[in-house]
Write a protein that holds these residues in place. Structure first.
Motif, PDB file in Angstrom:
ATOM      1  N   THR A  26      60.752  16.040 -25.617  1.00 45.81           N
ATOM      2  CA  THR A  26      61.037  14.647 -25.996  1.00 45.81           C
ATOM      3  C   THR A  26      59.791  13.822 -26.294  1.00 45.81           C
ATOM      4  N   LEU A  27      58.594  14.392 -26.100  1.00 42.86           N
ATOM      5  CA  LEU A  27      57.382  13.571 -26.123  1.00 42.86           C
ATOM      6  C   LEU A  27      56.843  13.241 -27.500  1.00 42.86           C
ATOM      7  N   TYR A  28      57.504  13.756 -28.555  1.00 38.26           N
ATOM      8  CA  TYR A  28      57.060  13.478 -29.926  1.00 38.26           C
ATOM      9  C   TYR A  28      58.196  12.806 -30.684  1.00 38.26           C
ATOM     10  N   GLY A  52      56.323  17.785 -13.199  1.00 37.38           N
ATOM     11  CA  GLY A  52      55.583  18.754 -14.000  1.00 37.38           C
ATOM     12  C   GLY A  52      54.338  18.129 -14.595  1.00 37.38           C
ATOM     13  N   LEU A  53      54.476  16.863 -15.050  1.00 39.28           N
ATOM     14  CA  LEU A  53      53.319  16.156 -15.617  1.00 39.28           C
ATOM     15  C   LEU A  53      52.232  15.995 -14.554  1.00 39.28           C
ATOM     16  N   ALA A  54      52.662  15.716 -13.324  1.00 44.02           N
ATOM     17  CA  ALA A  54      51.694  15.546 -12.222  1.00 44.02           C
ATOM     18  C   ALA A  54      50.948  16.858 -11.991  1.00 44.02           C
ATOM     19  N   ASP A  55      51.696  17.980 -11.969  1.00 43.80           N
ATOM     20  CA  ASP A  55      51.058  19.303 -11.813  1.00 43.80           C
ATOM     21  C   ASP A  55      50.029  19.500 -12.927  1.00 43.80           C
ATOM     22  N   PHE A  56      50.466  19.185 -14.158  1.00 44.35           N
ATOM     23  CA  PHE A  56      49.612  19.413 -15.329  1.00 44.35           C
ATOM     24  C   PHE A  56      48.332  18.583 -15.229  1.00 44.35           C
ATOM     25  N   MET A  57      48.508  17.346 -14.714  1.00 49.25           N
ATOM     26  CA  MET A  57      47.367  16.428 -14.636  1.00 49.25           C
ATOM     27  C   MET A  57      46.582  16.626 -13.342  1.00 49.25           C
ATOM     28  N   LYS A  58      47.010  17.669 -12.577  1.00 52.50           N
ATOM     29  CA  LYS A  58      46.347  17.988 -11.298  1.00 52.50           C
ATOM     30  C   LYS A  58      46.358  16.761 -10.376  1.00 52.50           C
ATOM     31  N   VAL A 104      42.823   9.458 -31.471  1.00 54.03           N
ATOM     32  CA  VAL A 104      42.486  10.410 -30.401  1.00 54.03           C
ATOM     33  C   VAL A 104      43.604  11.449 -30.327  1.00 54.03           C
ATOM     34  N   HIS A 105      43.438  12.445 -29.452  1.00 54.81           N
ATOM     35  CA  HIS A 105      44.421  13.528 -29.341  1.00 54.81           C
ATOM     36  C   HIS A 105      45.803  12.995 -29.000  1.00 54.81           C
ATOM     37  N   GLN A 106      45.830  11.944 -28.164  1.00 50.46           N
ATOM     38  CA  GLN A 106      47.120  11.400 -27.738  1.00 50.46           C
ATOM     39  C   GLN A 106      47.689  10.401 -28.721  1.00 50.46           C
ATOM     40  N   SER A 107      47.089  10.271 -29.909  1.00 52.15           N
ATOM     41  CA  SER A 107      47.664   9.364 -30.925  1.00 52.15           C
ATOM     42  C   SER A 107      48.923   9.950 -31.540  1.00 52.15           C
ATOM     43  N   THR A 121      45.279  20.458 -34.334  1.00 46.53           N
ATOM     44  CA  THR A 121      45.518  21.834 -33.882  1.00 46.53           C
ATOM     45  C   THR A 121      44.433  22.346 -32.938  1.00 46.53           C
ATOM     46  N   TRP A 122      44.904  23.037 -31.908  1.00 53.42           N
ATOM     47  CA  TRP A 122      44.013  23.778 -30.995  1.00 53.42           C
ATOM     48  C   TRP A 122      44.041  25.220 -31.454  1.00 53.42           C
ATOM     49  N   MET A 123      42.949  25.667 -32.125  1.00 55.48           N
ATOM     50  CA  MET A 123      42.925  26.978 -32.786  1.00 55.48           C
ATOM     51  C   MET A 123      42.641  28.133 -31.817  1.00 55.48           C
ATOM     52  N   HIS A 180      51.949  19.948 -32.551  1.00 54.94           N
ATOM     53  CA  HIS A 180      50.751  19.221 -32.107  1.00 54.94           C
ATOM     54  C   HIS A 180      49.922  20.091 -31.171  1.00 54.94           C
ATOM     55  N   SER A 181      48.624  20.247 -31.489  1.00 60.16           N
ATOM     56  CA  SER A 181      47.648  20.902 -30.606  1.00 60.16           C
ATOM     57  C   SER A 181      48.019  22.375 -30.383  1.00 60.16           C
ATOM     58  N   PHE A 182      48.476  22.745 -29.219  1.00 64.37           N
ATOM     59  CA  PHE A 182      48.937  24.138 -28.989  1.00 64.37           C
ATOM     60  C   PHE A 182      50.115  24.392 -29.944  1.00 64.37           C
ATOM     61  N   LEU A 228      41.804   3.412 -21.462  1.00 68.44           N
ATOM     62  CA  LEU A 228      41.222   4.016 -20.254  1.00 68.44           C
ATOM     63  C   LEU A 228      41.679   5.475 -20.107  1.00 68.44           C
ATOM     64  N   LEU A 229      42.982   5.691 -20.327  1.00 69.64           N
ATOM     65  CA  LEU A 229      43.530   7.054 -20.171  1.00 69.64           C
ATOM     66  C   LEU A 229      43.399   7.878 -21.445  1.00 69.64           C
ATOM     67  N   LYS A 230      42.715   7.316 -22.444  1.00 70.72           N
ATOM     68  CA  LYS A 230      42.566   8.020 -23.725  1.00 70.72           C
ATOM     69  C   LYS A 230      43.919   8.316 -24.371  1.00 70.72           C
ATOM     70  N   LEU A 231      44.857   7.374 -24.186  1.00 63.40           N
ATOM     71  CA  LEU A 231      46.163   7.518 -24.857  1.00 63.40           C
ATOM     72  C   LEU A 231      46.137   6.784 -26.171  1.00 63.40           C
ATOM     73  N   LYS A 232      45.131   5.903 -26.326  1.00 62.14           N
ATOM     74  CA  LYS A 232      44.969   5.143 -27.573  1.00 62.14           C
ATOM     75  C   LYS A 232      43.532   5.294 -28.027  1.00 62.14           C
ATOM     76  N   TYR A 263      57.756  25.260 -14.109  1.00 62.34           N
ATOM     77  CA  TYR A 263      56.728  24.242 -14.267  1.00 62.34           C
ATOM     78  C   TYR A 263      55.497  24.802 -14.965  1.00 62.34           C
ATOM     79  N   TYR A 264      54.608  23.898 -15.379  1.00 60.70           N
ATOM     80  CA  TYR A 264      53.364  24.263 -16.071  1.00 60.70           C
ATOM     81  C   TYR A 264      52.566  25.259 -15.229  1.00 60.70           C
ATOM     82  N   ARG A 265      52.103  26.321 -15.875  1.00 58.41           N
ATOM     83  CA  ARG A 265      51.289  27.304 -15.151  1.00 58.41           C
ATOM     84  C   ARG A 265      49.837  27.158 -15.564  1.00 58.41           C
TER      85      ARG A 265
HETATM   86  C1  71H Z   1      43.262  17.748 -16.653  1.00 60.45           C
HETATM   87  C2  71H Z   1      44.338  18.495 -17.333  1.00 60.45           C
HETATM   88  N1  71H Z   1      43.854  19.416 -18.387  1.00 60.45           N
HETATM   89  C3  71H Z   1      44.960  20.414 -18.497  1.00 60.45           C
HETATM   90  C4  71H Z   1      44.511  21.684 -19.126  1.00 60.45           C
HETATM   91  C5  71H Z   1      43.595  18.736 -19.703  1.00 60.45           C
HETATM   92  C6  71H Z   1      44.792  17.798 -20.063  1.00 60.45           C
HETATM   93  N2  71H Z   1      44.762  17.397 -21.478  1.00 60.45           N
HETATM   94  C7  71H Z   1      44.319  16.054 -21.795  1.00 60.45           C
HETATM   95  C8  71H Z   1      45.436  15.095 -21.454  1.00 60.45           C
HETATM   96  C9  71H Z   1      46.926  15.188 -21.665  1.00 60.45           C
HETATM   97  C10 71H Z   1      46.632  13.873 -21.070  1.00 60.45           C
HETATM   98  C11 71H Z   1      47.526  12.767 -20.580  1.00 60.45           C
HETATM   99  C12 71H Z   1      48.887  12.847 -20.783  1.00 60.45           C
HETATM  100  C13 71H Z   1      49.696  11.852 -20.263  1.00 60.45           C
HETATM  101  C14 71H Z   1      49.117  10.803 -19.545  1.00 60.45           C
HETATM  102  C15 71H Z   1      49.999   9.745 -18.991  1.00 60.45           C
HETATM  103  F1  71H Z   1      49.389   9.089 -18.017  1.00 60.45           F
HETATM  104  F2  71H Z   1      50.306   8.901 -19.955  1.00 60.45           F
HETATM  105  F3  71H Z   1      51.107  10.297 -18.489  1.00 60.45           F
HETATM  106  C16 71H Z   1      47.744  10.725 -19.338  1.00 60.45           C
HETATM  107  C17 71H Z   1      46.911  11.719 -19.859  1.00 60.45           C
HETATM  108  C18 71H Z   1      45.734  14.630 -20.093  1.00 60.45           C
HETATM  109  C19 71H Z   1      45.484  13.667 -21.981  1.00 60.45           C
HETATM  110  C20 71H Z   1      45.136  18.274 -22.458  1.00 60.45           C
HETATM  111  O1  71H Z   1      45.561  19.356 -22.154  1.00 60.45           O
HETATM  112  C21 71H Z   1      45.029  17.889 -23.946  1.00 60.45           C
HETATM  113  N3  71H Z   1      45.833  18.876 -24.688  1.00 60.45           N
HETATM  114  C22 71H Z   1      47.155  18.654 -24.964  1.00 60.45           C
HETATM  115  S1  71H Z   1      47.871  17.206 -24.437  1.00 60.45           S
HETATM  116  C23 71H Z   1      49.619  17.354 -24.886  1.00 60.45           C
HETATM  117  C24 71H Z   1      50.397  16.471 -24.022  1.00 60.45           C
HETATM  118  C25 71H Z   1      50.633  16.831 -22.707  1.00 60.45           C
HETATM  119  C26 71H Z   1      51.310  15.966 -21.865  1.00 60.45           C
HETATM  120  C27 71H Z   1      51.735  14.744 -22.360  1.00 60.45           C
HETATM  121  F4  71H Z   1      52.403  13.930 -21.557  1.00 60.45           F
HETATM  122  C28 71H Z   1      51.521  14.383 -23.680  1.00 60.45           C
HETATM  123  C29 71H Z   1      50.832  15.250 -24.502  1.00 60.45           C
HETATM  124  N4  71H Z   1      47.912  19.526 -25.621  1.00 60.45           N
HETATM  125  C30 71H Z   1      47.405  20.722 -26.039  1.00 60.45           C
HETATM  126  O2  71H Z   1      48.115  21.529 -26.638  1.00 60.45           O
HETATM  127  C31 71H Z   1      46.037  20.983 -25.732  1.00 60.45           C
HETATM  128  C32 71H Z   1      45.275  20.068 -25.062  1.00 60.45           C
HETATM  129  C33 71H Z   1      43.966  20.544 -24.856  1.00 60.45           C
HETATM  130  C34 71H Z   1      43.900  21.802 -25.424  1.00 60.45           C
HETATM  131  C35 71H Z   1      45.202  22.166 -26.021  1.00 60.45           C
END
Ligand code: 71H
Length: 403
Positions: A116-118, A63-69, A324-327, A271-273, A246-248, A342-346, A178-180
C-alpha cells in the motif's frame, strides 16, 4: 473523497486523471506460495465512498519497526500516532468500470515496504486509465505480509486473535512473515539475488492471474470480499502490459523484463541495482525508463544502469533535482516539512512537484512504448529531462571512479 483544507494539508494526493479510482485486495492461494496484491482500477462513480486505511493493520507498523531497527512497542504507538489515520484516496471495493480495455501495470515495492505504500503513484495511474496490481512480496523483503495456514484438527476451533481480514473459510489461521535482516555471515548478494528472482516470479504470477481473470475464470479470493471480479472479463489490454517498481522493486523490473516478454517496457524508480546479476542484462530487450532521485544514486549504481544502455533499444534516464529516495513512496506526503526533512522523507523539492514529474514522465514513456492512444505525449519533453526540476541522465560524474 479526502479533505484538502489548504495547500499544506497532509494526505496522499487524489488521482488527476479522468477516472474515479477503486481499490481492492486479492489473495489467491492462501500459503506463502500464493499471490497477494492490491488492485487499483478505474471504478464507477460512487458518492460517499469508503476509503481504505493506508496501513491495513498494526502488524505492518511492527514490521516497519523491525525494519527500522526500532523497538516494536514504542514505535507502533509512534507510527500509529503519525500515520494511523491516513486513507488511500480510492473507493474500497467500488464496482469496476467496464469501459473498453485498459493497459495493465504490475508494481513492485521496495525493501522494507509493502503493497500500500506507493498509493500516490498507483492511484494516479488508475485515474489515468490503467489497471495497477501492487504485489506484496513474500521474499522476506517486505516489512510485513500475511498469509494463512490450515487449522489442524487439534487446534482449538475458537479463534481468539483479532483478524486483519476475514479469511474465506474458518479453518484458515492468519500467519505473519516479517522483514528478514541480513545475517552477519550471510552474503548480501546471494540473499538479494535470490529475493529478486522470487520477486520477479511473483510479478509474473500476478500477471498470469490477471490473464485468467481477463478470460473470465472464476476467482478464489482467500480474503472475504464482495468485489465482483467477473466485471474485469475482457477489460484488460494484454498487449499493453508494463512493470514498474521502486528501489529493490526497480531491480525487480529488470529481472521481470528479462524473464517475461509480455512486459512490453519497464519504469524503474530510484533503482537499487545491487541485487541483479549482470549476466542477465543482454537478455533484457524491452525499453526501460530510469527515474532517479538526486540523493540516492552513487557511481557504482549508475554504472550498472549504464550497462543496460543500448543504441537499438530505448533506454532513458532522468534525475529529479532535490528529490530523495523517499520522494517516491507515500511517506513524503504524510509529515510536515520539519519531520519530513529530518527523517529524509522529503527532499528540497516540493513532494507534489516531484511526484507530478515522476507520474507525467512515466505516462509519456508508457504511451510511447505501449502505443497508447492518449494525450500523455504532451509530457514527452520530461522523458528527455527538459524541465527546471529535471536533469537528463544523471548528476553523478562517472569519471571519478575507474573501478
Ligand atoms: C536502518 C534500516 N536500513 C534497512 C536496511 C536502511 C533503511 N532504508 C532507508 C529508510 C527507509 C526509511 C524510512 C521509512 C519510513 C519512515 C517513517 F518514519 F516514515 F516511517 C522513516 C524512514 C529508512 C528511509 C532503506 O532501506 C532505503 N531503501 C528502501 S526504502 C523503501 C521503503 C521502506 C519502508 C517504507 F515505509 C517506505 C519505503 N527500499 C529499497 O528497496 C532499498 C533501500 C536501500 C537499498 C534498497
Amino acid at each position: 473523497m479526502g479533505n484538502s483544507v489548504g495547500q499544506n494539508s497532509l494526505g496522499i494526493p487524489q488521482g488527476k486523471g479522468p477516472h474515479q479510482v477503486g481499490c481492492t485486495d486479492l489473495m489467491v492461494g492462501h500459503t506463502l506460495q500464493g499471490i497477494f496484491f492490491r488492485l487499483y482500477y478505474p471504478c464507477q462513480a460512487v458518492e460517499d465512498s469508503d476509503e481504505p486505511n493506508w496501513i491495513p493493520c498494526r502488524e505492518y507498523f511492527n514490521g516497519l519497526a523491525d525494519f527500522m531497527k526500532m523497538g516494536r512497542a514504542l514505535s507502533e504507538r509512534i507510527f500509529n500516532y503519525l500515520f494511523g489515520s491516513f486513507k488511500i484516496p480510492a473507493a474500497w471495493n467500488a464496482s469496476f468500470k467496464a469501459d473498453g480495455q485498459y493497459p495493465v501495470i504490475i508494481f513492485s515495492h521496495g525493501l522494507g515496504a509493502f503493497r500500500t505504500l506507493y498509493s500516490a503513484i498507483c492511484v494516479e495511474l488508475a485515474s489515468q486509465g490503467f489497471i495497477v496490481a501492487a504485489v506484496e512480496h513474500r521474499d522476506e523483503s517486505a516489512s510485513a505480509t500475511f498469509y494463512y495456514k490450515e487449522r489442524c484438527e487439534t487446534q482449538k476451533s475458537h479463534c481468539t486473535s483479532r483478524k486483519t481480514f476475514q479469511p474465506v473459510s474458518d479453518n484458515l489461521v492468519e500467519e505473519w512473515m516479517y522483514y528478514r535482516a541480513l545475517k552477519t555471515d550471510e552474503s548480501e548478494f546471494l540473499l538479494r539475488n535470490n529475493q529478486v528472482k522470487q520477486r520477479a516470479d511473483e510479478c509474473i504470477q500476478a500477471l498470469d492471474l490477471l490473464v485468467d481473470i481477463n478470460s473470465g475464470k472464476s476467482v478464489q479470493n482467500t480474503l472475504r470480499s464482495d468485489f465482483d471480479w467477473s466485471k474485469l472479463k475482457n477489460c484488460m489490454d494484454l498487449c499493453r502490459i508494463a512493470v514498474m517498481g521502486h528501489s529493490f522493486g526497480g531491480a525487480t523490473v529488470i529481472e521481470c523484463l528479462c524473464k517475461e516478454v509480455r512486459f512490453k517496457c519497464g519504469v524503474a524508480l530510484d533503482t537499487w541495482m545491487f541485487p541483479l546479476d549482470e549476466v542477465i542484462f543482454p537478455g533484457v530487450k524491452q525499453p526501460i525508463f530510469f527515474i532517479n532521485s538526486e540523493k540516492f544514486q552513487w557511481a557504482g549504481n549508475i554504472m550498472r544502469m549504464k550497462k543496460l544502455d543500448s543504441a537499438l533499444i530505448p533506454r532513458k534516464m532522468i534525475t529529479i533535482k532535490g528529490a530523495v529516495h523517499q520522494s517516491f513512496p507515500d511517506f513524503t506526503f504524510l509529515t510536515g516539512n520539519w519531520i519530513g526533512k529530518l527523517l529524509k522523507l522529503k527532499g528540497e523539492i516540493d513532494p507534489h512537484v516531484a511526484m507530478d514529474l515522476c507520474n507525467r514522465a512515466s505516462l509519456a514513456f508508457l504511451q510511447r512504448h505501449l502505443s497508447l492512444a492518449r494525450d500523455f505525449n504532451q509530457w514527452d519533453h520530461l522523458i528527455d529531462g527538459k524541465d527546471d526540476h529535471l536533469i537528463p541522465g544523471t548528476n553523478i560524474t562517472l569519471l571519478q571512479s575507474s573501478i
